[in-house]
Every structure is written in structure tokens, then in C-alpha cells.
Design a protein around this motif. Sequence first.
Motif, short mmCIF file in Angstrom:
data_model
loop_
_atom_site.label_atom_id
_atom_site.label_comp_id
_atom_site.label_asym_id
_atom_site.label_seq_id
_atom_site.Cartn_x
_atom_site.Cartn_y
_atom_site.Cartn_z
N UNK A 211 0.83 -1.20 0.00
CA UNK A 211 0.00 0.00 0.00
C UNK A 211 0.87 1.26 0.00
N UNK A 212 0.27 2.37 -0.43
CA UNK A 212 1.02 3.63 -0.48
C UNK A 212 1.31 4.13 0.93
N UNK A 213 0.41 3.82 1.86
CA UNK A 213 0.62 4.26 3.25
C UNK A 213 -0.09 3.32 4.20
N UNK A 214 0.45 3.23 5.41
CA UNK A 214 -0.21 2.44 6.46
C UNK A 214 -0.32 3.32 7.69
N UNK B 39 -4.40 0.48 9.28
CA UNK B 39 -5.19 0.51 8.03
C UNK B 39 -4.28 0.79 6.85
N UNK B 40 -4.58 0.09 5.74
CA UNK B 40 -3.81 0.29 4.50
C UNK B 40 -4.53 1.31 3.62
N UNK B 41 -3.71 2.14 2.93
CA UNK B 41 -4.24 3.11 1.97
C UNK B 41 -3.50 2.98 0.65
N UNK B 42 -4.27 3.15 -0.45
CA UNK B 42 -3.69 2.96 -1.78
C UNK B 42 -3.86 4.23 -2.63
N UNK B 43 -2.93 4.38 -3.59
CA UNK B 43 -3.06 5.48 -4.55
C UNK B 43 -3.93 5.00 -5.72
N UNK B 44 -4.76 5.92 -6.31
CA UNK B 44 -5.59 5.52 -7.45
C UNK B 44 -4.74 4.93 -8.59
N UNK B 45 -3.50 5.38 -8.76
CA UNK B 45 -2.62 4.87 -9.83
C UNK B 45 -2.24 3.40 -9.66
N UNK B 46 -2.48 2.86 -8.46
CA UNK B 46 -2.11 1.45 -8.22
C UNK B 46 -3.18 0.47 -8.73
N UNK B 47 -4.33 1.02 -9.17
CA UNK B 47 -5.42 0.14 -9.60
C UNK B 47 -5.00 -0.73 -10.79
#
Length: 344
Positions: A31-34, A40-48
Motif C-alpha cells: 500500500x502507499x501508506x499504512x 489501516x492500509x491506503x492505496x493510490x488511485x494509480x495502483x489500480x
Amino acid sequence: MELLTIGAFARAAKLTPRALRLYDETGLLPPAAVDPDSGYRFYEPGQVRQARLIADLRRIGMPLSDISAVAGQAPAEVAAAVEAYWRRETAQTTARARQVTLLLEDLSRRNPIMSEITIRSAARCETGEVRESNQDAAYADDRLLAVADGGGGPAGAQASAAAIDALKRLDLAGDTAAGLLTALASTVGELDQELRGTAITTLTAILRRGSQLALVHIGDTRVYLLRGGELSQLTHDHTWVQGQVDHGKLDPAAAITHPQRALLVRALGGPNPVEADLALRTALPGDRYLLCSDGLSAVVDRAALQAALTGPGAPGETVQRLVDLAVEAGAPDNIACVVADIAN
Ligand code: MN
């Protein structure tokens, strides 16, 4: 840039949060950040796009380790890796398909329900009307049908019996079809050597393994098959007259009465090492086999054989009828005769 929660990212990538956690743990898609407090994990839209590619590669069965190796690469490189992976898979599948075929063949052979046919048979061996001794032999059980016609004096009787005994002792249970024929060829070779210089004998036999029948044949004893009302002779006589007929030098009708009609060009124990005729057949329910020595086939013509075989009656009655026919014809020679019915 706004980060997506794992739930929102999972929906966008059409993956489950559980799959995303796995891809994180294996280093495939961190994930882009935890959140350091909640985890909690967070993702960037570009990772889709990357997440969808991983999902596609998983769907075609590519192992996670292979996916890690290509995950960050350009589309052309990923494509090359997918092609290489699929070549490997199909090669393995082809090899496994071959193994599956062999395994199923083997299982069906060992499984009595899948391959079982039954054989009802009867054997008779009669001394001819003008003979003082009998060198013929006949044998039948549900695994072996055999006739042999010995020659060369009293030892001929031992030779024909020895030939059939050697086949009785053969254990073919674990053999493949090719192994079956190899075992028969070597048994015949050994017999031939043992008999050399003492006596000769013909040998014509059918060995059964499941619904497979292995035919072994040397000499002028014969196998006939009655199938669908048609009688066919499955063996070729190893006689001098048959050779003359084959080369167009003798009329088949003349061969029947030729003074040299019993002269063998191939027999076990003869002057030269012998090669048996070998064949594999499949037993079909309804088939009726006749094995006989020339004491029957030389004096009872084909039409009479066919009539006797098509007539009513179990193998025991048919064998008796055939012997009677030979006796009515004068029975100048000994008569060995086996009749076997295939059923399921
Ligand atoms: Mn004979």
C-alpha cells in the motif's frame, strides 16, 4: 493526492481486501501508506492498474513468485513472461495427459468390472482311429487356450505337453501389451532351444489378460474365429504346401490332398531357431474361437467346421461334435480341439 481505503481500492480493482492483504504480505503490491496507529492500509488511485494486472496473472494460474518477477515491468516484458509461463504449463499438461492415459489403461486392465469378459471353454484330445499313440495336446481354462501337435516319435507327446505347460506357467498379470508379446516370444525361444534335437511340436495358443488376447502360433495347428456368423482362420500354416500356395506354385485345392501337406517349415525344436507369429486381439462378447490340430482341419472342411460351430450347444458339446466329424472322416490323425466362447 487522495488515498483510497482498502475497501474503496478493492472495489476499484475488483479484488477482495483479503487478496490485497496477501499481495502486501508477499511484497507484490505494498500500500502507499499504512496508518501507524490503526494499521489501516491506503492505496493510490494509480495502483489500480497494477492490482488488476496482478489479479489477471493470478487468474491464469501464474505463481506469486513469477508475478513478483514481472510485476513492475513494461507490458511487452510481462507479455513475454506470460507466453513463457503458458508454454511451460501446456508442455506439462501434455506430459500429464499422457500419464493419465497410461494410468487409466492400467487401471481398466486391473479392474475386473471395467475389462472383464468371461471365457467358457472345452478341450478334447482324441487318438486317431489308425494311430497307436497320441502326440497332440489340448488345454483350456479361462486364461489359456492351447493346442499342440508333437512329432518325432514318442518324445513328441512330451514336447507338445511341455509347450503348453510353459504357457501355463507364464505370469502375465503385470505386463503391458508389448510386454505380453515379448514374454511370449522369449518363452517360445527357450522352449525351442530345450527341444532341439529331441522332438518337435507345433504350438498355437491364446493367452488372455483382461479383454486382451495374445495369440502365439508356430506350425500347422490353427485358430479360427467365428464372429457375426463369419468363420475366419486367424493363423497361417507354417507348412511347405502353404508356402507353395502363397507363391502361386500350388493350387489351394491341391494343397489339401498333397502328399507333403503335413511337412512343417516351422516347428518348435526344429533344425533352425524358430520365430513365432504373435498378435494381439480384443475379445468381444459373442466371439467363438476354435483351436485345432490338423487331425481336425485336414479331414473336416471349412463349411462343416462352420456349421458345427454355429450350431447350438455349449463348447463341450461343440468339441464333441467336431471330434465326431473327424472320426466319421476316418480320423487318420490324432485330434486336438478347443472351443471357447467369449461372454461378458
Ligand atoms: Mn497331426
